[in-house]
Each structure stands twice: as structure tokens, then as C-alpha cells.
Design a protein around this motif. Structure first.
Motif, PDB file in Angstrom:
ATOM      1  N   SER A 615     -20.168  34.120 -36.637  1.00 40.27           N
ATOM      2  CA  SER A 615     -21.213  34.941 -36.020  1.00 40.27           C
ATOM      3  C   SER A 615     -21.012  36.400 -36.388  1.00 40.27           C
ATOM      4  O   SER A 615     -19.883  36.900 -36.385  1.00 40.27           O
ATOM      5  CB  SER A 615     -21.187  34.805 -34.492  1.00 40.27           C
ATOM      6  N   LYS A 619     -24.971  41.420 -33.390  1.00 30.98           N
ATOM      7  CA  LYS A 619     -26.298  40.805 -33.310  1.00 30.98           C
ATOM      8  C   LYS A 619     -27.290  41.660 -32.525  1.00 30.98           C
ATOM      9  O   LYS A 619     -28.470  41.709 -32.848  1.00 30.98           O
ATOM     10  CB  LYS A 619     -26.190  39.433 -32.650  1.00 30.98           C
ATOM     11  N   THR A 622     -29.257  45.913 -33.758  1.00 28.63           N
ATOM     12  CA  THR A 622     -30.141  45.733 -34.915  1.00 28.63           C
ATOM     13  C   THR A 622     -30.911  46.998 -35.261  1.00 28.63           C
ATOM     14  O   THR A 622     -31.620  47.033 -36.255  1.00 28.63           O
ATOM     15  CB  THR A 622     -31.142  44.598 -34.650  1.00 28.63           C
ATOM     16  N   ASP A 694     -24.350  32.755 -40.700  1.00 25.88           N
ATOM     17  CA  ASP A 694     -25.100  33.484 -39.682  1.00 25.88           C
ATOM     18  C   ASP A 694     -25.721  34.692 -40.360  1.00 25.88           C
ATOM     19  O   ASP A 694     -25.172  35.220 -41.337  1.00 25.88           O
ATOM     20  CB  ASP A 694     -24.179  33.927 -38.542  1.00 25.88           C
ATOM     21  N   GLU A 695     -26.854  35.122 -39.886  1.00 27.71           N
ATOM     22  CA  GLU A 695     -27.472  36.308 -40.485  1.00 27.71           C
ATOM     23  C   GLU A 695     -28.236  37.102 -39.444  1.00 27.71           C
ATOM     24  O   GLU A 695     -28.608  36.591 -38.380  1.00 27.71           O
ATOM     25  CB  GLU A 695     -28.388  35.940 -41.644  1.00 27.71           C
ATOM     26  N   VAL A 696     -28.444  38.379 -39.773  1.00 30.53           N
ATOM     27  CA  VAL A 696     -29.179  39.267 -38.884  1.00 30.53           C
ATOM     28  C   VAL A 696     -29.857  40.341 -39.725  1.00 30.53           C
ATOM     29  O   VAL A 696     -29.352  40.739 -40.779  1.00 30.53           O
ATOM     30  CB  VAL A 696     -28.217  39.908 -37.839  1.00 30.53           C
TER      31      VAL A 696
END
Length: 899
Positions: A615, A619, A622, A694-696
Motif C-alpha cells: 500500500s 493515499k 493526494t 497499489d496506485e494513487v
């Protein structure tokens, strides 16, 4: 066919021929209640001058006033009423109203007559109402509940770092049973109590104890038939007990079912639940009169002062969190699904332990723990202090009995607790006879509750959670009374440094070698809006919270004698008296008050989760901002942590490989060169050639290093003065940057010093006060004092400049901090304040004249002034601060180019 098989077959046939008659009915009556805030003379239904509000249960009257800027919240009397439609067929039934929770003193009236009352805001209670009901066709029945949550010296809790919401905030049920039924009036319990005195992987025994009541007019011959079914509904054991009950008589019974072979064991990995079905039958007519179902889990456990906790012979480190029962904008009036969601949130982190604190909570919580495999402790709300009165002691004992009997049959529950930090608010002078008597009275009450608990339940463990004052609790005897000692420890937060935590654990082990230990609280505030590249204690940054939790987790894992730890808290929660960066909220949660996981949550998941996991820690962050590294290098490098239970993690930015980093204690640190605009981060690890990722998406506002750069035109700047942190305003989509000194071609302050609160040893800069008139408290809680100039070498154009001020000094004495858990305590002091007056000029034009604490600079209130400014002839924007009396100040500055 064996004798046992024949008996089981006979009982099974008996179940099949039973006449289903007069079954228990339990139906919620949550909708269409009428509510009035305030007291009413006489019976409410007869008062036509009252303006009622239509509401539904769960309901609290404190959902709004606990978060407004007005000090305090309503603690007083309110009324609820509801019209009941009672079927005429219920005339031959036993009818009651069951409240899962109402805070905190309830008086229940039916058709104008008082039917019952209850003291305590966190336990269920059952009120028999049949004698007050009208069963005539089309008749109207009115139930009214007078409720108050005001302070009462004889009712715990007396004070605490959470909000004492008022209201009928859990479900309400109308219950109808046959006159002959399992006891519904035993402290609102199930009337049946299940224990497993002998359990192994080979076989297990079950003991069922309970009572039934004959409220009919004649003697009855009865049978209690109990059957145990597995999770597929297959009957694995049955038992039958016969008894006679005279009219009005309550009869107790016990049943022992032995030698259940190869039981499926309950554990966090496999929370296998059996069901115990108890049926009350008329022996003469074979009519089924009542039925109750309870969960059954086979497990055995042990706490060892040297080796920690063992379940079913296997060592476990109990790791999880404590939980409060409130939610953003809803107070504590939550629907069942939200209680369950919290346990799921904890379980999905990999946790195996929930401390239900500081009071019994909704029945759904422990039911979810049973199903999901989360071990639990629960406690009554004796918090901070006691009252030395017989009434307080009796109310405490009543709460303990209610808690135990109502929650007795949960296999997830392993610990009963009954005091929390009870020596935190000591009355009387230190060393006085009165102080010593008080400590003896606390210990006496603790011993009485311990003895009561051992009598009610000899199988489970007991615990008292204490704050970090070892000598105080040890000398008072509170470390000797329960079977487990809990410590609420905050070294490196309220006081001391992070190393003090491990030292405290070692001291307990040395001085109390025979006493099992659980760290029942530890945590650091993390305002979800606040971030720092230079995290320090009490800055409320998410980054410091991660550092804190890494240190605590490591220390506990290195010490086998530490049975477990409960993070304070699962989620942020309401605490009306708190000020600080997010007023009225305790930000120690590893999730926000609306249950969005913070970085710390992902850190724990990386350390606790068994399946492959990765993770991106940021998160929630942003929306970022920062200064370009140079005129030519249009990027800003900032740290990002990746959390994973794998040996290494790879990170990509907009498809570009940033390399791989080995994880240490579940974390891998990267330096990420963010560009202006959209940045796509991908964290990747591989497990058996399978990708786990996981990406954001991060929106980055890059501020030019040279404000006159044509490659990256200047658009806006938001600066928090006297501050080292980044503060995100998600509503206005703005990021406040930490201050910096002026550099030619750029921007910054000239002169002055960072504001610090004298006498406040917790924070190294700024204030922890509630600043009224703003939601951006972190910006207004810091300032530069004695500032001379602020310069911005912007290109020519028209700009909007907003200056933000707050007087952080006040002659008003602040409140003593109930929640300051340092061993030295907290003493409220008056600030040293003198008259302050100054002018502000922008580009030689005075825009703020004689700003002083005799006009707009009121203590602890935000004041802002927005002006339009023309920058011309290449001179940019120069803001001058000129003192008239005292020192100048500036808390925040915003500059936005218009054209």
C-alpha cells in the motif's frame, strides 16, 4: 444402535412434533418517535404546548453541539414519546420494552404511569409494561421516556476524554413472550449462560445455566431442551431437563453436555461457531413456549507473565485497537451496520484484538468479533476518578453485573475490565490524610468489583488499565488486584521520548514479574490534513504518528512478556473539551472519524496481514504542493513511504521506474520527484511471479523557485507562518506550505521569530488552542512574532493578498487537560499578555491600520483581511509590518494572481 444415538433420535423426534405456539416476538420500534429537547411538566402526551420533532432511533441530541465553537454541550433532560400498536392477541403474553442503550438516566412511562427506570448510559435494560397497556381493539398506547445525560457524582463516568452523548442511541424493541418463558429480567441478559469448562483438541464439555419464569396462574410441568448444532445446522449434541414451576415462580436449571469429540476450535484464523438452541416446552401438551439461541465457540486460553498470551495452546501477540462508538456528524447514534463495519476495518488490518473501551457497546460489536475472529475485552465506564459514596459503588457494581450477564456468551470475549486511569484526577492535597483515604477507597472498590466478577464468571480474566504512573498505581494496590495489568502509555507524545516506552515495559516486567501485561492504550494524534518533512512530537503530523507507532510496535514485538497492545484508537472520535488542531476531536485514530485509513493503519497492516500486501502510505495526501528545485528542474522531491509485508517494493512515477527498496519493519522509503499536475504512483511487489500492486493519483501544485519564471508561471501561494508543516485544505483544494526566509527571486519572511507557548512542554512551536471562526485551526495556531517584512518577487500584475491573524495569548486561564497522560500532569496557566498594535502596508500603501487586541485581535479568534494589490515596475509585493505597541504578528498569508 447405541444408547446415546437412541436418546438423540428420541429428542430429535420430540423437536419435530412440538406444537409451535406462543413464540417469542422481538421487533424493533425505532421509527416515528417524537422528541423534545428540554423538560416537560406532567405526562408529555397530555401537554399540548410542546412542539415535538419527529425522529428515528438511534438518536442523540448532541450530534451538532459537540463540534460547534460554543463551549460545552447540552447535558440535561429530554423526552421521547411513541404511539404503540399492541395486538389484542398479546393480552395473554408477557410484554416488555427492551432498550439496547439510552444515556444516561431513563424513566419509562406507559399511558401516563411509570413502568420502570434505569441508571447508566452504556448497558441494555428491559422494562415490563404489560400491566400498563390497553389491549382493547383500536386502542392507543403511548410510551414516554424521560432521559438525561447531565453530570451526576454518583454515576460513572464522571469525566473522560470523550463526549457523553445523550439520547436513545441504540435500538429499541418490543418483546412479547409466553407467560412461561426464559428469564428476560435478569439484567436484560439472554437468561441463559454458556461456559466451556473443559476444552481440548480432542474433546470438550459445555455447561448451560439459566432460569425460566412461570407467570401463568397455575403450576406447569416443563422441559428445557438444548441442542448444539454445527455451522451447517447439524445437531451434534442434545440435552433435556424436566422441572415443575409454580405460579409466579422462577426456576433455575443447569445442563452439562460432556465429551463432544474433536470440536472445531474457535480462533482468529478460523472463528468456528456452533449454535446452542434452548427451547422451553410444556411437558403435558408438548407445546413450545419459548426459544433462545446463543453462539458457542470452543477455545481455551491463558495469559503468562513471562511468555504472553496463548490460545488453544498456540502463542499469539494480541494486537489491535480500542474503539469508541461515535462517527462524524452522527454522534454515537449509529445503525448496526456501522458497528459491524468498524470490526471489519480492524480485522482487515490483520488485527486479532479489540478493546471495547471505555464502556459496553452495541451488541453488534461482540457479535461481529465472534464471527470474524477478533478477541475482545470490555469494561464499565469508571474513568479518571470515583466518588466516595455508597451510591457510586452500587451503580458501579450494577454496571459490572449488567455488562457480564449481557455479554457472557460471546466466545470472542476473554477479559472483563472495570476501571480506566482511575487515579488520573486525584482529589485532595498530595500527602494529605484525605488523599490516602481516597486511594484506599479506590482500591476497596476495585477489590469489590474483582470479587464480584470472579463470582459472576470464574473463567475469564480481569484487568484494570492504568495511566503511566507506576508508583502511584502500584502503591495503591491496583496492580495486584486484577489478573492482568493494563498500561496506557504515551512516552514520546504527552511527555518524555520514545525510548521511555520500552523502559517502562521493562520496569513492569522487573517489578511485577508474575503479572501479565497488556498495553491497553498508546497513540499519537495525526490530523489527516497535517504533514511534515521534519516531524516532531506533538506536531499532529501523520509522519510523526508513523514514527511513533513504529517505535511502539517494535518494542512490543521484542518483548514476549507483553501479551498485547491496543492502539488508541481505531478511529478519531468526539471529545468536546479538546482544542488543538482539530477542535473537539481526538485525532489518535489510525482512521479518521469517518473511517478513512491513515498512514499508520497501512503500517500495521504491513506488519499483521498474512496475505501478500502493498500500500502507498500517502493515499489520503493526494493534494500536494512544494517548491521547484530550480528554474530548470521543474520538480519537487518529497518522501513517500510504501507499506508492505514483502521483502522489497518497486515504485513507479508516471510509468518511470524509481527503483526497488527493501522493507524494514513493513515500510520502504522513497524520494519521489513530483512534477506539476498529475502524478501517478504505482507500488509493485511480486509473490511467486504474481504481481501485487497499489496506485494513487496525486495532484501536485509546483511553486516556481523563481516567481518570475516563464517556464512555470506563478499562480498562487499559501503559507503558514511559524510553521514547519504542510496543511491540506481539501474543501478549498489548497495546500499551505511551511514558512521560509526570503531569498531574492523567491518569497519569504524577514525578521521575527516562531511563536511558542510559554509553560507548554508538549509542543515546540505554536499553540494548541481552539481558534474560533475558522476550520483551518492549524494555520491560525502558529505565527511569526515580530515579523518585519514578507516579500514576494512576483511578476507585474494584479494579485489578491489575504493576511491571516490570531491573538494566541489570553488573560483567560485555560482548562486543565483531563487527557494529558504525562506523569507530571498538566496545570493550566494564564498567558503573559501585553497590549499589541501594529500597521500593515503593502507596496507602501497601508492596508491594515492599528490592528490591535483592543479591536479585531480578540484572543483565540481568527481575523483575516483580503486586499487587491498591483505589482509593477518589477518590484513585486512587499508587505511591511510596523509595530505601534508590542510586537507584530502574522499567522498565514495567501497570494493569488488574478491577471
Amino acid at each position: 444402535m447405541s444408547t446415546l444415538t437412541k436418546r438423540l433420535l428420541i429428542l430429535l423426534l420430540l423437536f419435530q412434533v412440538l406444537t409451535v405456539h406462543a413464540q417469542r416476538i422481538k421487533a424493533s420500534i425505532n421509527t416515528n418517535w417524537q422528541f423534545y429537547k428540554g423538560d416537560i411538566e406532567g405526562f408529555p402526551a397530555n401537554n399540548t404546548n410542546v412542539k415535538w420533532e419527529t425522529i428515528s432511533i438511534p438518536h442523540s441530541w448532541n450530534t451538532a453541539d459537540v463540534t460547534d465553537d460554543e463551549k460545552g454541550y447540552y447535558r440535561g433532560t429530554c423526552w421521547y414519546t411513541k404511539r404503540l400498536s399492541i395486538p389484542a392477541s398479546w393480552q395473554d403474553k408477557y410484554v416488555s420494552v427492551y432498550f439496547e442503550g439510552a444515556s444516561q438516566v431513563a424513566e419509562v412511562y406507559v399511558n401516563g404511569k411509570k413502568a420502570g427506570a434505569h441508571i447508566g448510559g452504556y448497558s441494555a435494560f428491559n422494562i415490563p409494561v404489560k400491566q400498563y397497556l390497553n389491549f382493547a381493539p383500536n386502542s392507543v398506547n403511548v410510551i414516554a421516556v424521560k432521559l438525561n445525560n447531565k453530570h451526576n457524582d454518583d454515576i460513572p463516568p464522571l469525566s473522560a476524554d470523550f463526549t457523553f452523548f445523550g439520547g436513545i442511541y441504540r435500538d429499541v424493541y418490543l418483546v412479547a413472550t409466553n407467560p412461561v418463558h426464559f428469564d428476560t429480567d435478569d439484567n436484560a441478559s439472554a437468561g441463559i449462560f454458556v461456559t466451556t469448562p473443559n476444552v481440548s483438541a480432542v474433546k470438550a464439555d459445555v455447561n448451560i445455566a439459566g432460569a425460566f419464569v412461570n407467570q401463568s396462574t397455575k403450576t406447569r410441568s416443563l422441559r428445557v431442551i438444548t441442542r448444539i448444532t454445527d455451522n451447517e445446522g447439524k445437531v451434534i449434541a442434545q440435552k433435556q431437563t424436566s422441572a415443575k414451576a409454580g405460579a409466579g415462580q422462577k426456576v433455575s436449571f443447569t445442563q452439562n453436555i460432556v465429551n463432544i469429540m474433536q470440536p472445531a476450535l474457535w480462533s482468529p484464523e478460523s472463528p468456528y461457531l456452533y449454535k446452542i438452541n434452548s427451547v422451553l416446552v410444556d411437558a403435558d401438551t408438548k407445546t413450545q413456549l419459548d426459544e433462545v439461541n446463543n453462539p458457542l465457540g470452543f477455545r481455551w486460553y491463558d495469559f503468562d507473565a513471562q511468555k504472553g498470551f496463548f490460545l488453544n495452546g498456540k502463542h499469539y501477540k494480541l494486537m489491535g485497537a480500542s474503539r469508541h462508538q461515535d462517527y462524524k456528524d452522527q454522534g454515537n447514534a449509529l445503525p448496526d451496520a456501522m458497528h459491524v463495519r468498524d470490526v471489519e476495518l480492524l480485522k482487515n488490518m490483520g488485527a486479532n484484538y479489540l478493546r471495547v473501551a471505555h464502556y459496553p457497546q452495541d451488541p453488534e460489536v461482540l457479535q461481529a468479533c465472534d464471527r470474524l475472529g477478533v478477541l475482545a475485552s470490555v469494561e464499565i465506564p469508571i474513568v479518571n476518578q470515583i466518588t466516595e459514596s455508597a451510591a457510586f459503588a452500587q451503580n458501579s457494581k450494577n454496571m459490572q453485573v449488567e455488562m457480564i450477564r449481557q455479554n457472557f456468551n460471546h466466545p470472542s470475549l476473554i477479559i472483563w475490565a472495570y476501571m480506566n486511569e482511575v487515579l488520573l484526577r486525584l482529589p485532595y492535597a498530595n500527602g494529605s490524610v484525605e488523599r490516602q483515604t481516597y486511594l484506599k477507597n479506590v482500591a476497596q472498590l476495585a477489590q469489590q468489583l474483582e470479587d464480584l466478577t470472579r463470582k459472576e464468571d470464574p473463567y475469564r480474566y480481569t484487568m484494570i488499565p492504568n495511566h503511566g504512573s507506576f508508583e502511584l498505581y502500584n502503591n495503591a494496590g491496583l496492580t495486584k488486584i486484577p489478573k492482568i495489568v493494563g498500561w496506557n502509555l504515551y512516552q514520546g507524545w504527552y511527555g518524555g521520548d520514545l525510548n521511555g516506552f520500552a523502559q517502562y515495559l521493562d520496569r513492569h516486567h522487573k517489578d511485577l514479574p508474575d503479572k501479565p501485561l497488556i498495553v491497553t492504550e498508546y497513540g499519537a494524534d495525526a490530523d489527516p490534513r497535517v504533514h511534515s518533512m521534519q516531524p516532531v512530537r506533538f506536531d499532529k503530523s501523520n509522519e510523526y504518528a508513523v514514527i511513533y507507532h513504529k517505535a511502539y510496535l517494535k518494542a512490543m514485538n521484542e518483548r514476549a512478556f507483553v501479551a498485547g497492545g491496543a492502539i488508541w484508537n481505531l478511529a478519531d472520535f468526539n471529545s468536546e473539551q479538546r482544542a488543538e488542531s482539530m477542535p473537539h476531536i481526538n485525532n489518535k485514530g489510525i482512521a479518521t472519524i469517518d473511517r478513512q485509513p491513515k498512514d499508520s493503519y497501512w503500517l500495521y497492516k504491513a506488519n499483521l496481514w498474512k496475505k501478500p500486501f502493498v500500500s502507498i502510505g500517502s493515499k489520503r495526501w493526494t493534494l500536494r504542493s512544494g517548491i521547484a528545485e530550480s528554474t530548470d528542474k521543474l520538480q519537487c522531491t518529497q518522501p513517500v513511504e510504501i507499506y508492505s509485508n514483502q521483502p522489497s517494493v518497486m515504485l513507479k512515477l508516471n510509468g518511470k521506474d524509481l527503483g526497488s527498496v527493501n522493507t524494514v519493519d513493513g515500510a520502504a522509503a522513497f524520494n519521489v520527484p513530483f512534477i506539476n499536475g498529475e502524478n501517478r504512483l504505482q507500488a509493485i511487489t511480486f509473490v511467486n511471479d504474481e504481481q501485487v500492486a497499489d496506485e494513487v493519483l496525486i495532484d501536485f501544485n509546483l511553486v516556481p523557485a523563481n516567481l518570475k519564471s516563464t517556464a512555470l508561471p506563478f499562480t498562487e501561494l499559501n503559507v503558514s507562518l511559524g510553521d514547519k508543516r504542510f496543511i491540506v485544505d481539501e474543501v478549498q483544494q489548497q495546500v499551505w506550505l511551511p514558512e521560509k526566509a526570503y531569498e531574492p527571486g523567491s518569497w519569504g519572511y524577514i525578521g521575527g521569530e516562531v511563536f511558542t507557548m510559554k509553560g507548554n512542554g508538549r509542543i515546540s512551536y505554536g499553540s494548541d488552542k481552539n481558534i474560533l471562526g475558522t476550520d483551518n485551526d492549524p494555520v491560525f495556531e502558529t505565527q511569526r512574532v515580530g515579523i518585519e517584512q514578507f516579500k514576494l518577487d512576483v511578476p507585474d500584475g494584479t494579485y489578491e493578498v489575504t493576511l491571516h491573524f490570531a491573538e494566541l495569548l489570553s488573560n483567560q486561564k485555560g482548562e486543565e487537560l483531563v487527557y494529558n497522560l504525562s506523569t507530571t500532569g498538566s496545570v493550566a496557566k494564564k498567558d503573559e499578555i501585553s497590549t499589541r498594535a501594529f500597521d500593515v502596508a503593502i507596496n507602501n500603501v497601508t492596508v491594515v491600520e492599528n490592528l490591535s487586541n483592543s479591536n479585531y485581535l480578540e484572543p483565540d479568534k481568527a481575523y483575516s483581511s483580503k486586499v487587491m494589490v498591483n505589482a509593477s515596475h518589477g518590484k513585486g509585493i512587499v508587505i511591511n509590518f510596523k509595530a505601534r505597541t508590542g510586537q507584530t504578528i502574522l499567522n498565514g498569508l495567501q497570494v493569488r494572481k488574478l491577471f
